[in-house]
Every structure is written in C-alpha cells, then in structure tokens.
Write a protein that holds these residues in place. Structure first.
Motif, short mmCIF file in Angstrom:
data_model
loop_
_atom_site.label_atom_id
_atom_site.label_comp_id
_atom_site.label_asym_id
_atom_site.label_seq_id
_atom_site.Cartn_x
_atom_site.Cartn_y
_atom_site.Cartn_z
N UNK A 181 0.85 -1.20 0.00
CA UNK A 181 0.00 0.00 0.00
C UNK A 181 0.88 1.25 0.00
N UNK A 182 2.00 1.19 0.73
CA UNK A 182 2.93 2.33 0.73
C UNK A 182 3.55 2.49 -0.67
N UNK A 183 3.90 1.36 -1.30
CA UNK A 183 4.43 1.41 -2.67
C UNK A 183 3.38 1.96 -3.63
N UNK A 184 2.11 1.60 -3.42
CA UNK A 184 1.02 2.12 -4.27
C UNK A 184 0.89 3.63 -4.10
N UNK A 185 0.96 4.09 -2.86
CA UNK A 185 0.92 5.52 -2.57
C UNK A 185 2.01 6.25 -3.36
N UNK A 186 3.22 5.66 -3.37
CA UNK A 186 4.33 6.28 -4.08
C UNK A 186 4.12 6.24 -5.60
N UNK A 187 3.64 5.08 -6.12
CA UNK A 187 3.41 4.97 -7.56
C UNK A 187 2.34 5.96 -8.02
N UNK A 188 1.34 6.19 -7.16
CA UNK A 188 0.27 7.15 -7.49
C UNK A 188 0.76 8.59 -7.36
#
Ligand code: ZN
Ligand code: ZN
Length: 361
Positions: free
Chosen positions: A304-311
């Motif tokens: 979820x943290x990686x998703x936050x960064x990708x977004x």
C-alpha cells in the motif's frame, strides 16, 4: 441356525436399505439446497460486449494472476493461524460530519472497513457502505463486525452518490444500500454486471461503469471506474461474472482515488498517468495474510505504501482493516505493519480513527 443367520442378514439388509435411502434423501436435499442457495445468491450472467477483460461470460484481471481454487482455500483454512481479534469493542460514534464541504475543501471520514465519506465540491459520496452486522449473505453466519460503525447511519449528511467497488459481501451490502435508497435516494455506481444485484435487492437502479468509463455527478465532478487486480463473486458459482473496480472522483478541488480491493499491479501508475497524482488516495491495508494466498487479491501494508508512491498521492488513508475478521492478520496488525513500513517522520499516509473526519490538504 441358518434361518437365524439369514434373518439377521435380512434385518441388516433392511437397515442398510433404510440408511441408504435416508442418506440419499439427505444428500439430495443438500444438493437441492446448495443449488437453490447458489442460484439465489448468484449474479445473473452479463451479456454485454466482449472486451480485452470480458469473454465467455467472465471478467478477467488486467494482468496475469495466480489463481487459487477451492483446494487452496481449504489448504489455507486448515493451516490458518489468525492473529488476535477482540470479540467486541464498544466505541462511541464519531461526530456528525458537516452537511457539505465547498470552496476547494476536501474532507474524508473513515466509517469502517472500506466505508468512507468523501466530501468535495458540494457533493457527498460514500464508498462501499456497510452498516450491517455481518459481511455475509446470512444473518446467522459469516464474518461479524467487532465494533459499531464509526458513524451512526442517522448522522450521515445527505448522500448524493455511492460508489461500490465489487460484489463481495464486505463491500456490497444490499441491506445498507436499500436503506440509503430509502433515506437519501443517491446515485449508485457499480462495475459492469452488478446492477441486477441492487435491483433485485430493492435498492433500485445503478449506473454500471467499465474500467476507464466515466459519468458526471454534476458541478464539474466526474466519477470514473478504474481497473483493480481482484475478483468477484457472491456464491460458489458466479466467480468473475461481474466486474470489480476502483474509482477516481475528479472535481474542481482535485482527484480522489478509491482503490476498492486490489492486489499490487501496474494500475496505480496508469491512474497517475491519466488523472495526475491524487490529492487523496484510499488504499486497503488489511486482510493481507497469509501472503501465499492473499497476495493475488489484496495488497499488504508495504505494498500500500508502494502504491501511494506509484500514485504520487499527496495524502493516503488506510482502509479495509479492524472491522471484520477476514484473514489471518490480527485486528491491529495491518496498522502496526503500516507504521513500520513508513519512514519516520512521514505524515502523508494516515490511519484515521473509526468515525474520525479530517480535512485533506
Ligand atoms: Zn473483495
Ligand atoms: Zn474486501
């Protein structure tokens, strides 16, 4: 003697026949009940156009996925070691949210599980509203909530729109949708193939969206269905008959992304490419263990943290935890793991209290 033995055999034969008939009746009844229950719960077949993610009556993920069948489900259930969950925590509901939010303000209130209230540009939008006691087709069985909803249903401001990510019972709660229809008469948005479920449940009409398809909410606000890496089903026989999705809500005060349920996949980057970095992203963090089974369908807190960064999200809010015991992670494990995954001093990934509302910068 012989006669006696043969009589004994005769009696045994009669009992055996009775037992077989009894077993046959039970098994037949069981099969009939199985078929009836499955038919009643199943989503009707979707007969829309074929596409790169819909063929032969089933939807499919944008990217290859590990398929876990019933055998894997059993393997998980037989080996499951669930972290601790309290039976019940009696928490006071949060304060009633403001009736409307305007002038570029954006406000988010966490209700429970995947249910949030988003207020922007004079509109009030609910995500995956669940006020029921159980995330289940049955009132007497299935995952039961361990705390009351963070907001009283009666304290909701007028609801203009409801976005529903997919038809799993912890996201599409037809009893709550029916109540919303009665009290607020909002516009309902669902992925392709899900409208009949609402209609059949007495929640009225819903607008179906395909991935990347949008609809206007008025006032310059648009709602867009976006891809998610997940699956759907309300019975044992309707897997992937209806579409699963996330949503982008795009208005003058910015972009909000609601992920629904999803595994890690390249769609986070695609969403950023199309709509720009969200001002607010609602990202699931819970129901992620064991990874061998769950990674195909649910992100972990680290992902979820990686998703936050990708977004490139300016602010993210963690959802999908602490309400229904669905997987092996304990009640507070997702939040603890998320906190460990975030570098010290980082304040752009929030965990809100149940019922807490905050203005988003
Ligand atoms: Zn789901
Ligand atoms: Zn879920």
């Amino acid at each position: 003697m012989n006669r006696g033995v043969s009589n004994g055999r005769g009696r045994a034969g009669v009992w055996l026949r009775r037992a077989l008939v009894g077993f046959g009746v039970l098994a037949g009844g069981g099969v009939a009940a199985y078929v009836l229950v499955n038919n009643a719960l199943s989503v009707p077949p979707y007969d829309g156009q074929e596409s790169d993610h819909f063929a032969d009556g089933r939807f499919k993920n944008p990217w290859p996925t590990e398929e876990h069948g019933f055998a894997d489900f059993l393997r998980w259930k037989l080996s499951a070691e669930r972290g601790p969950w309290r039976e019940w925590t009696d928490a006071r509901p949060g304060p009633p949210p403001p009736p409307r939010v305007e002038g570029g303000r954006l406000r988010v209130t966490y209700v429970n599980h995947a249910t949030t209230l988003i207020q922007l540009d004079g509109l009030n939008v609910l995500t995956d509203p669940v006020w029921s006691e159980r995330a289940s087709p049955f009132k007497w069985a299935g995952p039961k909530r361990v705390r009351p909803p963070g907001l009283r249903f009666e304290d909701l401001p007028h609801i203009d729109a409801v976005v529903i990510s997919h038809n799993h019972y912890d996201h599409m709660d037809v009893e709550t949708l029916r109540r919303l229809k009665e009290v607020h008469n909002p516009r309902f948005f669902v992925g392709l193939g899900n409208a009949p479920v609402l209609e059949r449940a007495g929640a009225g009409a819903a607008t179906e969206l395909d991935w990347w398809q949008s609809a206007s909410l008025g006032g310059g606000v648009e709602v867009v269905g976006v891809p998610a890496q997940h699956f759907s089903g309300r019975s044992l026989r309707d897997r992937n008959r209806a579409l699963w999705c996330g949503y982008v809500i795009k208005g003058p005060s910015g972009v909000v992304y609601f992920a629904g349920d999803t595994a890690a996949a390249p769609h986070f980057g695609q969403i950023r490419e199309r709509y720009g970095p969200p001002r607010l992203a609602l990202l699931p963090i819970g129901a992620y263990l064991p990874r061998w089974f769950m990674r195909a369908v649910h992100v972990s807190p680290d992902e979820a943290v990686a998703a936050h960064d990708a977004l490139g999200a300016r602010t993210s809010v963690g959802i999908h935890f602490g309400t229904f015991p669905l997987a092996d992670d304990g009640e507070t494990e997702a939040v603890e793991t998320l906190r460990r995954a975030l570098p010290a001093g980082r304040e752009d990934f929030w965990v809100l209290d149940f019922g807490e509302g905050r203005d988003v910068p």
